[in-house]
Scaffold this motif. Structure first.
Motif: not given
Length: 658
Positions: A66, A81, A83-85
């Motif tokens: 994250i 990238t 994790w943005s959830k």
């Protein structure tokens, strides 16, 4: 391992990680163990840094990272990238190579935790522990009792206590059990991952792994009582109030339990006191382990070190000697891999390294390269130190080569450059010094390639550099001189710390020859002697002391200070010893020299990263190497401030105020 760097962009890396995961899923040794393994995973054409958690051949959860590491030595956003959830789980379609092993088509992918029959497990990854909003905070409030963290945290002097404090603080505030595993060894570059695996419960360390060793794998275990976590949390009112309002994590149910019915009789571990190494011990052990990794993985036959009899090259020699100590100790303790590597390096299948001095004589060559500007004292110091550590030592004189090179110049131009001592200009003086320094580099590589050949031994030697971090920052070195080597174990260490390390070696290795080295003034010995005595010393040449350089380095890099900010900080720090005008002069001189010489950082020998003010141009300290060396705007701001301070001081004194 961050060391894969841009190889993460290759599909081969993803493929080979899947192949390795398949092997682990099949492995009998992994049965009845919840395994937490790191690897890159491509999900919906986005690459994530993930933990793959599995049990008995089935993947339970893939948990993407994250919070990514994207400062200092790390560029994780270049490859992954985040994790943005938060608290969101999706279906991940497994590659065929994994489906064939697990029999699963899809598995959960996202920010979730595992609920076994007897507890709840959550994971965070490396940088997430260091972040102000670490996932373990919310996970702990939501009832997660066991946290795992697999890290790629590199060694920096005086850093280990920070990592330990972060883990213990995490479990002290929120209760719980925290398992930290950290990489060990050279990352194939300038970093050394320094282990320090640990297990913490409720603010106390209950198990500690080694920080420096030649063991590739170290297993840390502890038996802990989950009821201790629950009773600890139950009495923290503020924690329970926050927990009652927390947003719950998705829970992956796991038909498994970590405890058994007969565990009541198993004695739990008790807290231990963490034993930290001193900075001198860290210098002794960290770079030594890094050197061993480089030597065994490069498949060379040893090291070659130009040994000048000064502090820097002597410190490098001591680190090489410490490496030999570590190898002999590892073999004594039964490390079969180290023994196999040592035998391959010395080309003797029956060899057993038992005596560090004897082993040093096989793999470590030192060389004193004298010139007409060298003193007998430095020659004797180098020879005595080589005898005490056991290295194969060579004495040679470079004057013939220097005269030949200068002779070519004179033949072509009709001009003969002279040293300042003989009436030459500063340009001539510097050029003649540089010729000596560069000849030494050429000879170092020649002897590194052929010394073992002359001794009837196979292989070549890696050349060791020995310029310290302060000289790199100031640029006090000749481009392509003896600082140009294959690797440099002290390039990230300050002169001040190296002096302390030398004292440590005197006391712990009984290297009495180092006493005279410690007491001698640092000098390059590149200018003519005056009446047989040194006329050149480093600090006079540089126009600043090594102690001042350490301060400049920390302010420039760690405090992010440009010329004006550095001046403003130093007028307070040095108020008892310097006037503002003197501080201004010192700061200007440092930045002028730093910017003139910054180009040298582009070819600086790869060095062990040990200081957070390292000027390493490769990945840590990214700055231009073509500067406006007058710093006209910045220096004008300093001058205005000096004048203002002088005016205020004059007004105060004229009014009789203090």
């Amino acid at each position: 391992g961050y060391g894969c760097a841009d190889h993460y962009l290759e599909s081969d890396t993803l493929l080979h990680c899947c192949q390795a995961l398949a092997e682990l899923l099949r492995a009998p040794a992994a049965r009845d163990i919840v395994c937490d393994v790191g690897m890159p995973v491509m999900h919906r054409n986005v690459r994530y840094n993930c933990r793959v958690i599995f049990l008995n051949g089935k993947i339970l959860l893939i948990r993407p990272k994250i919070i990514l590491a994207n400062a200092g030595n790390y560029r994780e956003l270049r490859w992954f990238t985040p994790w943005s959830k938060p608290r969101h789980v999706e279906e991940y379609f497994l590659p065929r190579i994994i489906q064939e092993v697990t029999g699963q088509e899809t598995v959960p992918f996202g920010d979730a935790v595992l609920a076994t029959k007897d507890t709840c497990l959550g994971t965070e990854i490396c940088e997430e522990l260091w972040a102000p909003n670490s996932p373990h905070i919310e996970m702990g409030l939501d009832g997660v009792e066991i946290f795992t963290n697999s890290s790629g945290s590199h060694h920096v002097l005086r850093k280990a206590h920070t990592r330990v404090d972060l883990v213990n603080s995490a479990t002290a505030k929120n209760g719980g059990i925290y398992l930290l595993a950290n990489q060990k060894g050279c990352d194939g570059d300038r970093l050394y991952y320094d282990g320090c695996a640990m297990i913490s419960m409720n603010g106390d360390t209950v198990a500690q792994g080694s920080q420096f060793s030649l063991d590739d794998v170290e297993v840390l275990v502890a038996t802990l009582d989950l009821e201790d976590v629950r009773s600890y949390r139950a009495e923290i009112s503020s924690r329970n109030l926050a927990a009652s309002k927390v947003c719950p994590y998705p829970r992956i149910k796991v038909n498994f339990e970590l405890s058994g019915s007969d565990d009541v009789a198993v004695p739990p571990y008790i807290p231990i006191q963490w034993r930290h190494h001193s900075p001198e011990e860290e210098i002794c052990l960290g770079p030594a382990c890094w050197l061993w990794d480089f030597l065994r993985r490069s498949k060379q036959a040893g090291f070659f070190l130009p040994l000048s009899g000064g502090i820097d090259s002597s410190a490098t020699a001591c680190i090489g000697y410490s490496m030999c100590h570590q190898v002999c100790l590892a073999v004594k303790n039964g490390n079969a891999e180290v023994l196999a590597d040592a035998r391959r390096i010395v080309n003797d299948e029956a060899y057993v390294p038992e005596d560090p001095r004897e082993f040093c004589g096989r793999i470590f060559t030192t060389c004193y390269m004298a010139s007409e500007n060298s003193t007998q004292e430095t020659c004797n110091r180098a020879k005595l130190l080589a005898e005490q550590i056991g290295s194969y030592h060579i004495n040679l004189n470079i004057d013939a080569a220097v005269k030949a090179i200068v002779g070519i110049f004179s033949l072509v131009t009709g001009q003969s450059p002279r040293f300042s001592a003989y009436g030459g200009s500063s340009r001539e003086n510097l050029a003649l010094q540089n010729v000596q320094a560069r000849i030494r580099m050429v000879l170092a590589y020649l002897f590194a390639q052929l010394t073992l050949w002359t001794r009837g031994m196979p292989g070549g030697l890696l050349v060791l550099g020995s310029s310290n971090v302060d000289e790199g920052l100031r640029g006090y070195l000749t481009k392509y001189d003896c600082s140009s080597a294959d690797i440099n174990p002290i390039g990230g260490i300050s002169k001040t710390d190296l002096k302390s390390f030398i004292q440590y070696c005197i006391e712990n290795f009984q290297l009495t020859s180092l006493r005279s080295i410690m007491s001698a003034p640092p000098t390059a010995e590149l200018e003519p002697l005056v009446d047989g005595q040194l006329s050149q010393t480093d600090e006079v040449d540089m126009g600043m002391t090594y102690a001042e350089l350490s301060i400049y380095g920390r302010l420039r890099k760690i405090a992010k200070a440009g010329p004006y900010s550095m001046f403003c900080k130093l007028i307070s720090i040095w108020k008892e010893i310097c006037t503002p005008r003197e501080v201004a002069s010192k700061v200007k001189h440092f930045f002028r020299m730093y910017s003139i010489n910054r180009h040298k950082m582009t070819v600086l020998t790869p060095a062990y990263h040990a200081e957070n003010y390292s000027p390493d141009d490769n990945r840590f300290d990214l700055r231009p190497f073509l500067y406006n060396t007058t710093w006209s705007w910045q220096f004008r701001c300093i001058d205005k401030q000096v004048n203002a301070l002088f005016f205020y001081d004059f007004i105060f004194k004229s009014k009789g105020l203090s």
